[in-house]
Scaffold this motif. Structure first.
Motif, short mmCIF file in Angstrom:
data_model
loop_
_atom_site.label_atom_id
_atom_site.label_comp_id
_atom_site.label_asym_id
_atom_site.label_seq_id
_atom_site.Cartn_x
_atom_site.Cartn_y
_atom_site.Cartn_z
N ASP A 37 0.83 -1.21 0.00
CA ASP A 37 0.00 0.00 0.00
C ASP A 37 0.86 1.25 0.00
OD1 ASP A 37 -2.48 -1.34 -0.03
OD2 ASP A 37 -2.39 -1.62 2.14
N HIS A 40 2.30 1.68 -3.46
CA HIS A 40 1.25 2.12 -4.38
C HIS A 40 0.96 3.61 -4.19
CE1 HIS A 40 -3.18 2.60 -5.27
NE2 HIS A 40 -2.63 2.44 -6.45
N ILE A 63 2.99 -3.92 -6.98
CA ILE A 63 2.44 -5.12 -7.63
C ILE A 63 3.30 -6.34 -7.32
CG2 ILE A 63 2.02 -6.20 -9.89
CD1 ILE A 63 1.16 -3.34 -10.84
N ALA A 66 1.89 -7.51 -4.07
CA ALA A 66 0.45 -7.79 -3.98
C ALA A 66 -0.14 -7.78 -5.39
CB ALA A 66 -0.24 -6.77 -3.09
N GLU A 68 -2.45 -9.35 -6.71
CA GLU A 68 -3.90 -9.54 -6.85
C GLU A 68 -4.70 -8.23 -6.76
OE1 GLU A 68 -3.15 -9.25 -2.51
OE2 GLU A 68 -2.09 -10.21 -4.17
N ARG A 69 -4.07 -7.15 -6.38
CA ARG A 69 -4.80 -5.89 -6.18
C ARG A 69 -4.91 -5.15 -7.52
NH1 ARG A 69 -2.26 -4.13 -0.41
NH2 ARG A 69 -2.87 -6.05 0.66
N PHE A 70 -6.07 -5.28 -8.14
CA PHE A 70 -6.23 -4.76 -9.49
C PHE A 70 -6.14 -3.23 -9.55
CE2 PHE A 70 -10.67 -4.92 -8.05
CZ PHE A 70 -11.15 -3.69 -8.48
N ALA A 71 -6.44 -2.54 -8.48
CA ALA A 71 -6.34 -1.07 -8.49
C ALA A 71 -4.91 -0.62 -8.76
CB ALA A 71 -6.83 -0.50 -7.16
N TYR A 72 -3.95 -1.40 -8.30
CA TYR A 72 -2.55 -1.06 -8.56
C TYR A 72 -2.28 -1.06 -10.05
CZ TYR A 72 -1.56 -2.20 -3.59
OH TYR A 72 -1.53 -2.26 -2.23
N ARG A 73 -2.79 -2.07 -10.76
CA ARG A 73 -2.54 -2.18 -12.20
C ARG A 73 -3.25 -1.07 -12.97
NH1 ARG A 73 0.06 -6.86 -13.19
NH2 ARG A 73 -0.06 -8.43 -11.58
N THR A 96 -5.47 -6.79 -15.93
CA THR A 96 -6.39 -6.43 -14.85
C THR A 96 -7.77 -7.01 -15.10
OG1 THR A 96 -5.18 -4.39 -14.44
CG2 THR A 96 -7.42 -4.51 -13.58
N ALA A 100 -9.75 -9.49 -12.84
CA ALA A 100 -10.95 -8.95 -12.18
C ALA A 100 -11.91 -8.45 -13.26
CB ALA A 100 -10.55 -7.82 -11.24
#
Length: 117
Positions: A37, A40, A63, A66, A68-73, A96, A100
């Motif tokens: 976080d 990011h 990334i 983490a 799996e956190r699509f907001a990062y991508r 992404t 998701a």
């Protein structure tokens, strides 16, 4: 403690105080260099401060911790667009969407990237 500092950094970011946010996030990363976080948000702060290359590097780091956190991508794609690396932004958004499919911002941003191409 880290959650409190992260919250303060997020408040600074939302208020447009990017240098203050970066200072708080740097403090987190000194203690916990694998905090996704913090990486990011550091990237988001850099992007808003006009440093897209640095933003992309920070978000790639997030990334890596983490994936799996699509907001990062999605934010990575924004940084890549700012760098005019539209093919890489498209690839990030397509990945992404694969991870998701219900991520509406990814679809919207992909459309914008494709229009830009």
């Amino acid at each position: 403690m880290t959650t409190d500092v992260l919250g303060t950094a997020l408040q600074h970011l939302r208020s447009g105080r990017f240098a203050d946010a970066e200072e708080q996030l740097g403090a987190i990363l000194e203690r916990t260099p694998t905090d996704p976080d913090a990486w990011h948000l550091l990237g988001v702060a850099a992007l808003h401060a006009g440093r897209a290359g640095e933003a992309a590097d920070c978000i790639v780091q997030a990334i890596s911790f983490a994936a799996e956190r699509f907001a990062y991508r999605i934010d990575l794609a924004l940084a890549l667009c700012a760098l005019r690396r539209f093919d890489a932004a498209e690839a990030s958004l397509r990945l992404t969407i694969a991870l998701a499919p219900d991520a509406a911002p990814a679809h919207a941003n992909l459309g914008a990237v494709l229009l830009g191409l």
